[in-house]
Design an enzyme around this catalytic site. Structure first.
Site, short mmCIF file in Angstrom:
data_model
loop_
_atom_site.label_atom_id
_atom_site.label_comp_id
_atom_site.label_asym_id
_atom_site.label_seq_id
_atom_site.Cartn_x
_atom_site.Cartn_y
_atom_site.Cartn_z
N LYS B 12 68.45 40.33 68.04
CA LYS B 12 67.90 40.57 69.38
C LYS B 12 69.00 41.16 70.26
O LYS B 12 70.09 40.61 70.35
CB LYS B 12 67.41 39.26 69.99
CG LYS B 12 66.49 39.44 71.17
CD LYS B 12 65.14 40.05 70.79
CE LYS B 12 64.04 39.02 70.64
NZ LYS B 12 62.83 39.55 70.03
N THR B 57 64.40 37.67 65.12
CA THR B 57 65.23 38.06 66.27
C THR B 57 64.94 37.14 67.45
O THR B 57 65.82 36.86 68.25
CB THR B 57 64.98 39.53 66.66
OG1 THR B 57 63.64 39.70 67.13
CG2 THR B 57 65.23 40.47 65.49
N HIS B 268 85.74 66.02 86.89
CA HIS B 268 86.34 67.16 87.57
C HIS B 268 86.05 67.14 89.07
O HIS B 268 84.90 66.98 89.48
CB HIS B 268 85.80 68.46 86.99
CG HIS B 268 86.06 68.62 85.53
ND1 HIS B 268 87.32 68.62 84.98
CD2 HIS B 268 85.22 68.77 84.48
CE1 HIS B 268 87.23 68.77 83.66
NE2 HIS B 268 85.96 68.86 83.32
#
Lengths: 319, 319, 319, 319
Positions: B12, B57, B268
């Site tokens: 999970k 899970t 930048h």
């Protein structure tokens, strides 16, 4: 043609203007995201495609950068006022300019993070870390229309200020209808990510015919502090109550602010049920919570100085 | 069947575990995002759909919450070690567990924001604001395989720590080929949003047969401080050079860390050309910059203690 | 200095290259996001800041745009092969180039959406709508090192392809431990947002000393179709089983592909419990589900042609 | 207390309601994101924290799911009308309900993607792929106030519909001021990601005392088609002109729609200057463009049926 043109506006959005100021070796950053929206005699642009009255959005972008150099950025509000005035006063076809600004804050590295056995904060002249907390907001609207001197509307605000009270919040005594399954809670977490705009009473550019403009940066810091302080001090029976306390505290303490609107998602922290594993998980003992994403309660409210006009749009703070 | 099953894992992901600890009236928050990945005897799950060897899970999710209650969360690393060991040691079919954790930090409201004419910081017991700066990272891998005691691998790290030097950065002397148009720059802004993982030399759970585990929280704070300090102190001729200084400083000062990898987008800030408007915009005078989004230079590098093995995957820090 | 430099790479990331081809009045779009990563003799850049061996990232950006004009973009793979070869073959200090590409697809407006009483599809020459479904992926690595002719590695793939089976999915017979509360389910929704990379066996640039390169665009379309078809046809007892069927079908039907890796979040759709309101909500009758965000099961697996080498990194498809 | 409460509303936002309908073996999906906002006698909630008039947001969530089961989802608009009416008519303290819905569309797998040598489209009964194109929008407001029968306002719309004309777009003849550097362009790309809301004239629930409600799904499909068709057919001298054509075409062809508002970011595609490399890059030959992120021109406009009231808020379509 049976269709007509209604409200319209255009401009360059999200100009990422960064201005460095050098004060000897000590540098300062202003980091803005500036969006321009212009209205005026623009029927032809829509109806025939003639751009004779259209100042290109590219030009509005250039102006944002040039003004940062020519006039500096003392505050988002002061910079936005200069920009808005420029577009309306210099172009006959532009009658109204709205400048929206997001501001990101930076702090000197050593001051916040580097600690005592590192370089001293006073030696850090040009090294910054993005603060990462709330984004400061400003919206300046300037209109050429109208007979009086009241031409400006300045909103300030913030978003993404995430706060949590781990106790002193309850929720009970609500309506129970056919679809109600929620249990009452006498000790819950109250967390929200605040989005808020407030409106300044100042509407004139100069002191003649109007009040002196607020000290924008100080006003922002104080408004934010009052919001946080009310969050700390309110024993909450509903998020609505907490919002009203926040708004009232700002209005009562800041005479330059007449109206404030909040949009506050209730960032639910659900106490996890661990009983199947033989574990108690009570708030009073310090509990484990599941921080949920969606859905979320969304609470929105405007608080006004008595007698003030409600002008902040409902949809400005919707999520 | 001419196809075979290769590496596989499941579990999970993104369990949002929040643990409040109450120390009298003073509360503390641990706010984690926990992802579990398990490997082992799982061929049948893939080939026939038999789940006889599969711990759901959903169960791994429950375990994350229950362990937060049963064992607390002293640090992301210690909590992850306990979880990883549990899955492997309690389930014969699970041979390897990897726990990945993101941690979000909170600070007390008054301590950071409310100021002197407000409630004192020592009175704020349970009111927090999300710090909003970097996200702390940890990855714990525990493997049942192997004959020796060295079973754990612990990585720590951070992401979204955005830093800027407004001067003391140059870039020149580079290769010029047919496609090169870049001008050399002797005073540029250097800004990046750091993503970094570092690997601890500690691999054993107990002191027997291995070293004492690091003090995870202190180790994290110190590693971060050294990274920031190197950023402050390096006069940079390339972002690569700055990264190497950061990494070297961490390795040289923190004996518990053997390897560190950076992924650093060059955020930048281009100096805006204002010459068409009769405006100079030189760095030395304090200039106006355009903060660009894309494209961006992306610099990635691993720095190692001499003799250490390079184990942090290249793709773990890719953006 | 006790620290050494490990793996490093650099380049311009996320160059948004859009190429229009005009075939008489009929236009075609290639819409790419191109990221360059270069490695080689770059120790000096890191250790001393000397850029003598450094081709600027800005130059790599220019090259991406110039190559789109000079060579066109027949496919992401062919374009990436040309770029990667250029950087390595033209610069002595660059020994390895990796080009990663995302491709966004567009379709002609009338063909998909405008319908029969509108302009015909064959009249729509230059008007497009972004398709919005999956993003196509490609990664080309070219290395100057090695004695043999096998210098290229080409991965193709896709992400954000969201699929759902509203029945023919079960999950039961799993391990039950102390922390298991999940109920078995004999008719559940199975939904996932696929992220997958597959590796082509082709490693040489020309037919001499190597096989003919695949027809990249046809190969992509067919791989995607086999993935979708396996999803349609698999009666699923676990998401793992479905992934293995998808991978096997690709490997078995596409001789040019040797390896495929999936990362598949189980996008849970939980059947809402409406019993408190006197409403049944059974799958067989058509049910109402809650689509959850987090946490989610995350299933990852590699499927290989028997005898093939496993080369796709585990962390390349992690979410 | 010198502060007063202004506009306020609350409810559960982003309920992810998915409804499967089974028509024999053939399944259908409705996939919605539903947000509820209620207003009424809610002063006490804000002023004292009494929740006696407050229907919990959790109840509004339950109601969304229960109504999907009880009443089905024939269209987002019809479902929202039922919900809005329920909240106002069943709760004395709730005087106004606003339901906002996002709808995600799915298509059968084989019909769109699998091709002729695969399973036939008519055999695909329950396997879907998310379409991924625009998100459909609806907003239903129902108010108990007012003496007449006109109580509903229904807006429909869409967002994230990204379209591009690769020619037939010019931009010239604009104002040149001190800050203008933009060159005129006689063959540019015009691309935008449309966000739009339109308002239906229908305001009454039943035919008695009002018109028959529109066929919401057909109305949506037709409005979208007219927008796309106008985009295809307009030779554009400004994005504003294109928006007006889109809006006019909808108003002129769909008698049930009185007002439409667009927010359209100009997704700039700048022709790359390749002259430094000896390459021409003219639009007429098929050019290479750089797809920029920020800043972007943002064009917003309302188009109305002559005589209709302008009611869609300006800030509803701001980006």
């Amino acid at each position: 043609m049976p269709t007509i043109l209604g409200q319209n506006q255009y401009g360059k959005a999200e100009n990422r203007v960064v201005k460095i100021t050098r004060d000897g070796d000590t540098h300062h950053i202003k980091d803005l995201n500036v969006s321009v929206a212009l209205s005026g005699d623009l029927d032809d642009v829509h109806l025939t495609g003639s751009n004779a009255n259209c100042l290109p959005t590219d030009t509005t972008k250039n102006t944002c950068f040039a003004f940062a150099k020519e006039h500096g950025i003392e505050s988002a509000e002061a910079y936005g006022i200069a920009l808005a005035r420029h577009f309306v006063d210099s172009q006959p076809s532009i009658h109204r300019a709205r400048i929206r600004i997001e501001e990101y804050s930076w702090e000197r590295i050593a001051g916040s993070d580097a600690g005592s056995n590192f370089i001293g904060a006073d030696e850090v002249k040009h090294s910054f870390v993005r603060k990462g907390q709330e984004t400061r907001l400003a919206q300046i609207t300037y209109s050429a229309e109208g007979a009086e001197g009241a031409k400006f509307e300045v909103l300030s605000g913030l978003k993404d200020l995430t706060v949590m009270n781990t106790t002193n919040s309850e929720f009970w005594g609500f309506i129970k209808d056919k679809y109600t399954t929620l249990q009452e809670d006498y000790d819950r977490i109250l967390a929200t990510s605040l989005s808020t705009w407030w409106r300044h009473s100042w509407t004139g550019e100069t002191e003649e015919g109007g009040a002196r403009p607020p000290q924008w940066n100080k006003s922002y810091e104080q408004a934010k502090k009052h919001i946080l302080q009310a969050f700390v001090e309110t024993y909450s029976l509903s998020l609505q109550q907490t919002l009203f306390q926040m708004g009232s505290r700002v209005i009562n303490n800041r005479s330059e602010i007449d109206e404030i609107r909040f949009s506050a998602p209730n960032k639910h922290h659900f106490r996890q049920d661990l009983s199947a594993f033989g574990l108690e998980n009570e708030a009073k003992d310090g509990a484990v919570y599941w921080a949920a994403d969606r859905p979320y309660g969304l609470i929105e409210a405007t608080i006004l100085r008595d007698g003030a006009e409600q002008r902040i749009p409902v949809d400005m703070t919707n999520l």
